[in-house]
Design a protein around this motif. Structure first.
Motif, PDB file in Angstrom:
ATOM      1  N   GLN A 114      78.708   4.260  16.901  1.00 43.77           N
ATOM      2  CA  GLN A 114      78.977   3.591  18.166  1.00 43.77           C
ATOM      3  C   GLN A 114      78.280   4.264  19.343  1.00 43.77           C
ATOM      4  N   HIS A 115      78.132   5.590  19.279  1.00 41.53           N
ATOM      5  CA  HIS A 115      77.501   6.329  20.381  1.00 41.53           C
ATOM      6  C   HIS A 115      76.016   6.581  20.140  1.00 41.53           C
ATOM      7  N   LYS A 116      75.494   5.991  19.074  1.00 44.19           N
ATOM      8  CA  LYS A 116      74.080   6.135  18.729  1.00 44.19           C
ATOM      9  C   LYS A 116      73.676   7.618  18.641  1.00 44.19           C
ATOM     10  N   ALA A 117      74.568   8.400  18.090  1.00 46.90           N
ATOM     11  CA  ALA A 117      74.321   9.839  17.924  1.00 46.90           C
ATOM     12  C   ALA A 117      73.976  10.113  16.461  1.00 46.90           C
ATOM     13  N   GLY A 118      73.156  11.111  16.233  1.00 45.44           N
ATOM     14  CA  GLY A 118      72.742  11.427  14.879  1.00 45.44           C
ATOM     15  C   GLY A 118      73.545  12.533  14.220  1.00 45.44           C
ATOM     16  N   ARG A 119      74.151  13.384  15.042  1.00 43.17           N
ATOM     17  CA  ARG A 119      74.902  14.523  14.503  1.00 43.17           C
ATOM     18  C   ARG A 119      76.108  14.799  15.398  1.00 43.17           C
ATOM     19  N   TRP A 120      77.143  15.432  14.822  1.00 39.39           N
ATOM     20  CA  TRP A 120      78.370  15.678  15.567  1.00 39.39           C
ATOM     21  C   TRP A 120      78.151  16.613  16.747  1.00 39.39           C
ATOM     22  N   GLU A 121      77.147  17.467  16.701  1.00 43.01           N
ATOM     23  CA  GLU A 121      76.871  18.376  17.822  1.00 43.01           C
ATOM     24  C   GLU A 121      76.667  17.613  19.124  1.00 43.01           C
ATOM     25  N   GLU A 122      76.236  16.370  19.019  1.00 46.96           N
ATOM     26  CA  GLU A 122      76.052  15.523  20.197  1.00 46.96           C
ATOM     27  C   GLU A 122      77.375  14.926  20.671  1.00 46.96           C
ATOM     28  N   MET A 123      78.453  15.133  19.900  1.00 49.68           N
ATOM     29  CA  MET A 123      79.735  14.481  20.167  1.00 49.68           C
ATOM     30  C   MET A 123      80.883  15.474  20.327  1.00 49.68           C
ATOM     31  N   LEU A 124      80.626  16.733  20.567  1.00 49.75           N
ATOM     32  CA  LEU A 124      81.687  17.744  20.563  1.00 49.75           C
ATOM     33  C   LEU A 124      82.821  17.457  21.534  1.00 49.75           C
ATOM     34  N   SER A 125      82.559  16.678  22.563  1.00 45.95           N
ATOM     35  CA  SER A 125      83.646  16.347  23.489  1.00 45.95           C
ATOM     36  C   SER A 125      84.673  15.423  22.815  1.00 45.95           C
ATOM     37  N   TYR A 126      84.343  14.874  21.654  1.00 44.55           N
ATOM     38  CA  TYR A 126      85.253  13.980  20.935  1.00 44.55           C
ATOM     39  C   TYR A 126      86.081  14.705  19.882  1.00 44.55           C
ATOM     40  N   GLY A 127      85.811  15.962  19.648  1.00 47.85           N
ATOM     41  CA  GLY A 127      86.574  16.725  18.667  1.00 47.85           C
ATOM     42  C   GLY A 127      85.793  17.920  18.166  1.00 47.85           C
ATOM     43  N   PRO A 128      86.495  18.898  17.622  1.00 45.47           N
ATOM     44  CA  PRO A 128      85.839  20.149  17.220  1.00 45.47           C
ATOM     45  C   PRO A 128      85.087  20.017  15.905  1.00 45.47           C
ATOM     46  N   ARG A 129      84.196  20.965  15.685  1.00 41.46           N
ATOM     47  CA  ARG A 129      83.655  21.143  14.348  1.00 41.46           C
ATOM     48  C   ARG A 129      84.778  21.755  13.519  1.00 41.46           C
ATOM     49  N   LYS A 139      77.234  15.971   8.632  1.00 43.87           N
ATOM     50  CA  LYS A 139      76.803  15.112   9.748  1.00 43.87           C
ATOM     51  C   LYS A 139      77.958  14.839  10.706  1.00 43.87           C
ATOM     52  N   ALA A 140      79.190  14.819  10.174  1.00 37.00           N
ATOM     53  CA  ALA A 140      80.373  14.532  10.980  1.00 37.00           C
ATOM     54  C   ALA A 140      81.010  15.797  11.556  1.00 37.00           C
ATOM     55  N   GLY A 141      80.333  16.937  11.430  1.00 39.11           N
ATOM     56  CA  GLY A 141      80.850  18.180  12.008  1.00 39.11           C
ATOM     57  C   GLY A 141      81.961  18.826  11.201  1.00 39.11           C
ATOM     58  N   ILE A 142      82.023  18.502   9.921  1.00 38.36           N
ATOM     59  CA  ILE A 142      83.039  19.076   9.042  1.00 38.36           C
ATOM     60  C   ILE A 142      82.326  19.789   7.908  1.00 38.36           C
ATOM     61  N   HIS A 143      82.764  20.999   7.621  1.00 39.57           N
ATOM     62  CA  HIS A 143      82.124  21.824   6.603  1.00 39.57           C
ATOM     63  C   HIS A 143      83.165  22.215   5.565  1.00 39.57           C
ATOM     64  N   LEU A 144      82.775  22.164   4.299  1.00 38.31           N
ATOM     65  CA  LEU A 144      83.692  22.406   3.201  1.00 38.31           C
ATOM     66  C   LEU A 144      83.225  23.617   2.399  1.00 38.31           C
ATOM     67  N   VAL A 145      84.155  24.530   2.158  1.00 38.63           N
ATOM     68  CA  VAL A 145      83.897  25.696   1.322  1.00 38.63           C
ATOM     69  C   VAL A 145      84.829  25.590   0.126  1.00 38.63           C
ATOM     70  N   LEU A 146      84.257  25.645  -1.077  1.00 38.69           N
ATOM     71  CA  LEU A 146      85.055  25.596  -2.298  1.00 38.69           C
ATOM     72  C   LEU A 146      85.086  26.986  -2.910  1.00 38.69           C
ATOM     73  N   GLY A 147      86.253  27.604  -2.913  1.00 39.11           N
ATOM     74  CA  GLY A 147      86.432  28.894  -3.565  1.00 39.11           C
ATOM     75  C   GLY A 147      86.830  28.657  -5.012  1.00 39.11           C
TER      76      GLY A 147
END
Length: 195
Positions: free
Chosen positions: A53-68, A104-112
């Motif tokens: 909707q915001h024509k953004a390519g990565r979450w870094e462009e959207m940080l005001s909408y929520g945290p990484r 791409k959505a600013g979420i990172h997953l670590v599998l232990g």
């Protein structure tokens, strides 16, 4: 924002206790881990819609909408082993979808993983992650994670990482709890608290 998901309190993560953007998510049943990951995938879908909707390519462009967000799944394979039938299938699907779309959505997953198997570490997961492995028990575990032997011969602080051009070795930074606490204390005044 960091969340640790596991069947027990994450002993190794105690240094983060009290840090405003850290949360332990302790599950009593493996199905609770599945539910958490399915909710996380729904958050990713919402974030992807916002990106569009915001024509953004990565979450870094959207940080005001929520945290990484970084989610650590402690004992990923143990939770996998505890699930049966449809729940196991949904667990693998949720992790695969998160691995595929989350960055791409600013979420990172670590599998232990303590005891990886070829069944729990499916190619669909390995293909969508930067796979790093520290010392493992044997060549079978190494094969399950990086599709070749070698990780069983690593010494403390060494790792192998799988990139498109092959497997590379390196030495990991292994800070003490005091070093981590000092690092977090330096940044405490510069963080935004997310609820």
């Amino acid at each position: 924002y960091v969340a640790t998901l596991g069947e027990m309190a994450p002993v190794g993560m105690h240094v983060f206790a009290g840090y405003p953007n850290y949360q332990d998510v302790v599950v009593n049943q493996p199905e609770q881990a599945l539910a958490f990951l399915e909710r996380l995938y729904e958050e990713i879908r919402l974030r992807m819609e916002s990106l569009y909707q915001h024509k953004a390519g990565r979450w870094e462009e959207m940080l005001s909408y929520g945290p990484r967000v970084m989610v650590v799944v402690d004992e990923y394979a143990a939770i996998y082993d505890d699930l049966q039938g449809d729940h196991r299938t949904r667990y693998v699907r949720a992790v695969t979808n998160i691995c595929r779309l989350a960055r791409k959505a600013g979420i990172h997953l670590v599998l232990g993983v303590q005891n990886p198997t070829a069944e729990s570490m499916r190619p669909s997961i390995r293909r969508n992650t930067l796979t790093q492995v520290f010392q493992v028990v044997d060549a079978v575990a190494s094969q399950a994670i990086i599709q070749q032997a070698g990780a069983e011969r690593l010494q403390g602080g060494q790792y192998l990482a799988v990139f498109q051009d092959g497997v590379h070795s390196g030495a990991a930074f292994d800070p003490s709890d005091d070093q981590l606490s000092a690092y977090l204390a330096e940044r405490r005044s510069r963080i935004t608290v997310y609820e």
